[in-house]
Structure formats: C-alpha cells, structure tokens
Design an enzyme around this catalytic site. Structure first.
Site, mmCIF file in Angstrom:
data_model
loop_
_atom_site.group_PDB
_atom_site.id
_atom_site.type_symbol
_atom_site.label_atom_id
_atom_site.label_comp_id
_atom_site.label_asym_id
_atom_site.label_seq_id
_atom_site.Cartn_x
_atom_site.Cartn_y
_atom_site.Cartn_z
ATOM 1 N N ASP A 31 3.719 2.400 -0.352
ATOM 2 C CA ASP A 31 4.166 3.874 -0.271
ATOM 3 C C ASP A 31 4.595 4.337 -1.927
ATOM 4 O O ASP A 31 5.399 3.405 -2.461
ATOM 5 C CB ASP A 31 5.417 3.894 0.636
ATOM 6 C CG ASP A 31 5.628 5.302 0.948
ATOM 7 O OD1 ASP A 31 5.390 5.688 2.086
ATOM 8 O OD2 ASP A 31 6.043 6.133 0.109
ATOM 9 N N HIS A 101 -0.936 6.589 10.251
ATOM 10 C CA HIS A 101 -0.507 5.436 9.384
ATOM 11 C C HIS A 101 0.658 4.994 9.672
ATOM 12 O O HIS A 101 1.532 5.347 10.499
ATOM 13 C CB HIS A 101 -0.178 5.744 7.813
ATOM 14 C CG HIS A 101 0.938 7.141 7.738
ATOM 15 N ND1 HIS A 101 0.425 8.355 8.013
ATOM 16 C CD2 HIS A 101 1.945 7.144 7.603
ATOM 17 C CE1 HIS A 101 1.495 9.027 7.561
ATOM 18 N NE2 HIS A 101 2.502 8.157 7.363
HETATM 19 P P1 AMP Z 1 4.959 10.222 7.088
HETATM 20 O O1 AMP Z 1 6.332 10.955 6.964
HETATM 21 O O2 AMP Z 1 5.037 9.222 8.190
HETATM 22 O O3 AMP Z 1 3.781 11.193 7.113
HETATM 23 O O4 AMP Z 1 4.946 9.360 5.655
HETATM 24 C C1 AMP Z 1 4.000 9.545 4.798
HETATM 25 C C2 AMP Z 1 4.378 8.790 3.439
HETATM 26 O O5 AMP Z 1 3.376 8.806 2.411
HETATM 27 C C3 AMP Z 1 5.749 8.832 2.785
HETATM 28 O O6 AMP Z 1 6.511 7.734 2.809
HETATM 29 C C4 AMP Z 1 5.275 9.190 1.598
HETATM 30 O O7 AMP Z 1 6.111 8.639 0.429
HETATM 31 C C5 AMP Z 1 3.797 8.441 1.207
HETATM 32 N N1 AMP Z 1 3.056 8.891 0.395
HETATM 33 C C6 AMP Z 1 2.611 10.257 0.174
HETATM 34 N N2 AMP Z 1 1.829 10.362 -0.833
HETATM 35 C C7 AMP Z 1 1.558 9.161 -1.249
HETATM 36 C C8 AMP Z 1 0.612 8.571 -2.134
HETATM 37 N N3 AMP Z 1 -0.173 9.504 -2.939
HETATM 38 N N4 AMP Z 1 0.637 7.399 -2.465
HETATM 39 C C9 AMP Z 1 1.268 6.300 -1.414
HETATM 40 N N5 AMP Z 1 2.101 6.941 -0.788
HETATM 41 C C10 AMP Z 1 2.094 8.354 -0.311
#
Ligand code: AMP
Length: 113
Positions: A31, A101
């Site tokens: 993440d 995810h």
């Molecule tokens: P959710 O709130 O369950 O949709 O979690 C989305 C997650 O994706 C968050 O913890 C973000 O920090 C993570 N995230 C967003 N963009 C990226 C990225 N480019 N690479 C890795 N993680 C990401």
C-alpha cells in the site's frame, strides 16, 4: 459498466508499484500509504469493483486471494504474531478504490474489533 482504476494499471505494470507477488489470478503490492508496518493489497487481476459484484464464478479467485494473503503474511514474517485481512465495501466502509482488494495488515498490535 465497471470503470478501471489505478490498480488495473499496476496489474499491467503500466505504473510503478512495489509488487510482491503476481500470478494469472492475482497481484499483490505494498500500500502506498501504509497503516501498519506490513500493509499489502491483494487484488484480483480481473476488475471486480466491490464485494457486491461477486458471484459464484469468482469463487476460485476469492479463495486464491486469501491463500496468497496467508503466503505473503508468512513471507513478511508477520504470521506468527498475527495479522488482519480487511475488505472494504462501498462508502460506509471507506472504500476509495473501486477494484476489489484485500488489505493485509501486520507488524503491530491492532485494536480488537
Ligand atoms: P480502500 O479504502 O479499501 O479502497 O483502500 C484503497 C487503498 O489503496 C488505500 O489504502 C490506499 O493507500 C491504496 N492506494 C491507492 N493508490 C495506490 C497506489 N498507487 N499504490 C498502492 N496503493 C495505493
């Protein structure tokens, strides 16, 4: 219609991410804004926006996501102390990226839920 997110680009290696594991069904990467010392996202390679969009045809992918999460927890050295798997669904759970995810959170003592 499902709308692609940044996760599809990560899966296709079109943008950078710290990918720990990839096979024909799933991709796992760190993440970008970790909530724990180990914070890994396990993502199906096919676009499934939310848990509300799963059906029986996704059963093997969903099972595989959990198996790979457990493997990564072991590889990351957090399996003995313990870890948490989280799937957020829609706005009340704070879902930000509409590509299903599993969050793997480990390396710290989490508040019981
Ligand atoms: P959710 O709130 O369950 O949709 O979690 C989305 C997650 O994706 C968050 O913890 C973000 O920090 C993570 N995230 C967003 N963009 C990226 C990225 N480019 N690479 C890795 N993680 C990401």
């Amino acid at each position: 219609m499902s709308v692609e997110t940044i996760f599809s680009k990560i899966i296709r290696h079109e943008i950078a991410a710290d990918i720990l594991y990839q096979d024909k069904l799933v991709t796992a990467f760190r993440d970008i804004s970790p909530c724990a010392p180990t914070h890994v996202l396990i993502v199906p390679n096919v676009l499934i926006p939310t848990l509300n969009d799963i059906s029986s045809r996704h059963e093997s992918i969903l099972g595989h996501m959990i198996l790979i999460a457990a493997k990564i927890a072991k590889d990351e050295g957090v399996s003995a102390d313990g870890y948490r798997l989280v799937i957020n669904c829609n706005k009340n759970a704070g879902q930000e990226i509409y590509h299903l995810h599993v969050h793997l959170l480990g390396g710290l003592l989490l508040r019981p839920i």
